[in-house]
Design a protein around this motif. Structure first.
Motif, PDB file in Angstrom:
ATOM      1  N   VAL A  20       0.841  -1.197   0.000  1.00  0.00           N
ATOM      2  CA  VAL A  20       0.000   0.000   0.000  1.00  0.00           C
ATOM      3  C   VAL A  20       0.879   1.251   0.000  1.00  0.00           C
ATOM      4  O   VAL A  20       1.711   1.442   0.893  1.00  0.00           O
ATOM      5  N   VAL A  21       0.695   2.102  -0.991  1.00  0.00           N
ATOM      6  CA  VAL A  21       1.471   3.344  -1.092  1.00  0.00           C
ATOM      7  C   VAL A  21       0.892   4.352  -0.107  1.00  0.00           C
ATOM      8  O   VAL A  21      -0.262   4.750  -0.212  1.00  0.00           O
ATOM      9  N   GLN A  22       1.717   4.778   0.843  1.00  0.00           N
ATOM     10  CA  GLN A  22       1.225   5.612   1.935  1.00  0.00           C
ATOM     11  C   GLN A  22       1.089   7.090   1.550  1.00  0.00           C
ATOM     12  O   GLN A  22       0.255   7.797   2.101  1.00  0.00           O
ATOM     13  N   ALA A  23       1.912   7.563   0.641  1.00  0.00           N
ATOM     14  CA  ALA A  23       1.852   8.976   0.223  1.00  0.00           C
ATOM     15  C   ALA A  23       1.889   9.026  -1.304  1.00  0.00           C
ATOM     16  O   ALA A  23       2.860   9.505  -1.907  1.00  0.00           O
ATOM     17  N   PRO A  24       0.843   8.538  -1.949  1.00  0.00           N
ATOM     18  CA  PRO A  24       0.884   8.369  -3.405  1.00  0.00           C
ATOM     19  C   PRO A  24       1.067   9.665  -4.189  1.00  0.00           C
ATOM     20  O   PRO A  24       1.722   9.673  -5.238  1.00  0.00           O
ATOM     21  N   PHE A  25       0.520  10.777  -3.687  1.00  0.00           N
ATOM     22  CA  PHE A  25       0.615  12.026  -4.439  1.00  0.00           C
ATOM     23  C   PHE A  25       2.050  12.551  -4.501  1.00  0.00           C
ATOM     24  O   PHE A  25       2.380  13.350  -5.372  1.00  0.00           O
ATOM     25  N   ASP A  26       2.901  12.070  -3.597  1.00  0.00           N
ATOM     26  CA  ASP A  26       4.309  12.481  -3.606  1.00  0.00           C
ATOM     27  C   ASP A  26       5.092  11.816  -4.736  1.00  0.00           C
ATOM     28  O   ASP A  26       6.224  12.216  -5.021  1.00  0.00           O
ATOM     29  N   ASN A  27       4.503  10.786  -5.344  1.00  0.00           N
ATOM     30  CA  ASN A  27       5.219  10.026  -6.370  1.00  0.00           C
ATOM     31  C   ASN A  27       4.909  10.468  -7.796  1.00  0.00           C
ATOM     32  O   ASN A  27       5.369   9.842  -8.751  1.00  0.00           O
ATOM     33  N   LYS A  28       4.150  11.533  -7.938  1.00  0.00           N
ATOM     34  CA  LYS A  28       3.861  12.037  -9.275  1.00  0.00           C
ATOM     35  C   LYS A  28       5.162  12.287 -10.029  1.00  0.00           C
ATOM     36  O   LYS A  28       6.095  12.883  -9.502  1.00  0.00           O
TER      37      LYS A  28
END
Length: 215
Positions: A20-28
């Motif tokens: 589960v990606v905990q901070a997905p918006f940081d990986n844009k």
């Protein structure tokens, strides 16, 4: 039928950050770095309990798969299936991705899967359909120039609507199947809904489409 609330779901999702990606918006714009390889990235919108995305990850280990599911009580099943499979090319995101452009950069994704999306049959809810033109604008932005949308549904009305929507948007249709299972695609991975509906004798429709090259 709505899934029963699971009060332990929040803790469970936090405990399994290997999936589960905990901070997905940081990986844009950094998703390949996140996976640690240069494999193509495929995204399923509405992963549900995970049968499709896990099956695809097992069949195509050379692809990175990202599943998006907003319901915590449902995505926990996808997490468990992913853990049981042992596949390293699956990541799951528990967010309401109202705009994919917040999650992914331009031309970052190779393929998008829309499986058995809510048909929103009433006309006043048209804007909520995942094949409405505002969603197509998002898909066009995040998909690579040769990227593809694969759309499956049992709902004939939604299927016909989507074909028209794709065409009006200028997309090119690569495949239109009114009865996917009669076609007998050996690479087709069924979702939970697909198994349920096909067992009742309902036809499963599938379309593949892509956007024309942009200048």
């Amino acid at each position: 039928m709505r899934a029963r609330n699971k009060p332990w779901a929040d803790d469970y999702l936090k405990e399994h950050d290997e999936v589960v990606v905990q901070a997905p918006f940081d990986n844009k714009n950094k998703w390949q770095d996140f996976f640690g390889n240069d494999q193509p990235i495929h995204v399923e919108i509405g992963t549900g309990k995970g049968q499709f995305i896990v099956g695809m990850a097992e069949q195509f280990p050379e692809v990175n798969f990202i599943g998006i599911e907003v319901a915590k009580s449902i995505i926990v099943s996808a997490v468990q299936k992913s853990l049981d499979s042992g596949q390293k090319n699956i990541r799951l995101i528990n967010v309401n991705a109202e705009d994919l452009r917040d999650l992914f950069g331009e031309n970052e994704i190779d393929k998008i899967y829309l499986n058995f999306s809510d048909p929103w049959p009433k006309s006043r809810h048209e804007k909520r359909r995942l094949t409405y033109h505002t969603f197509l604008e998002q898909y066009q932005h995040v998909l690579k120039h040769d990227g593809e949308i694969v759309f499956k549904t049992d709902n004939r009305g939604l299927f016909e609507y989507s074909l028209v929507s794709f065409s009006k948007f200028g997309m090119e249709l690569d495949e239109v199947l009114l009865d996917l299972h009669a076609y007998e695609d050996p690479k087709n991975v069924m979702t939970e809904y697909e198994e349920k509906f096909s067992a009742k004798g309902q036809s499963i429709h599938r379309c593949r489409a892509h956007f024309p090259h942009r200048n």
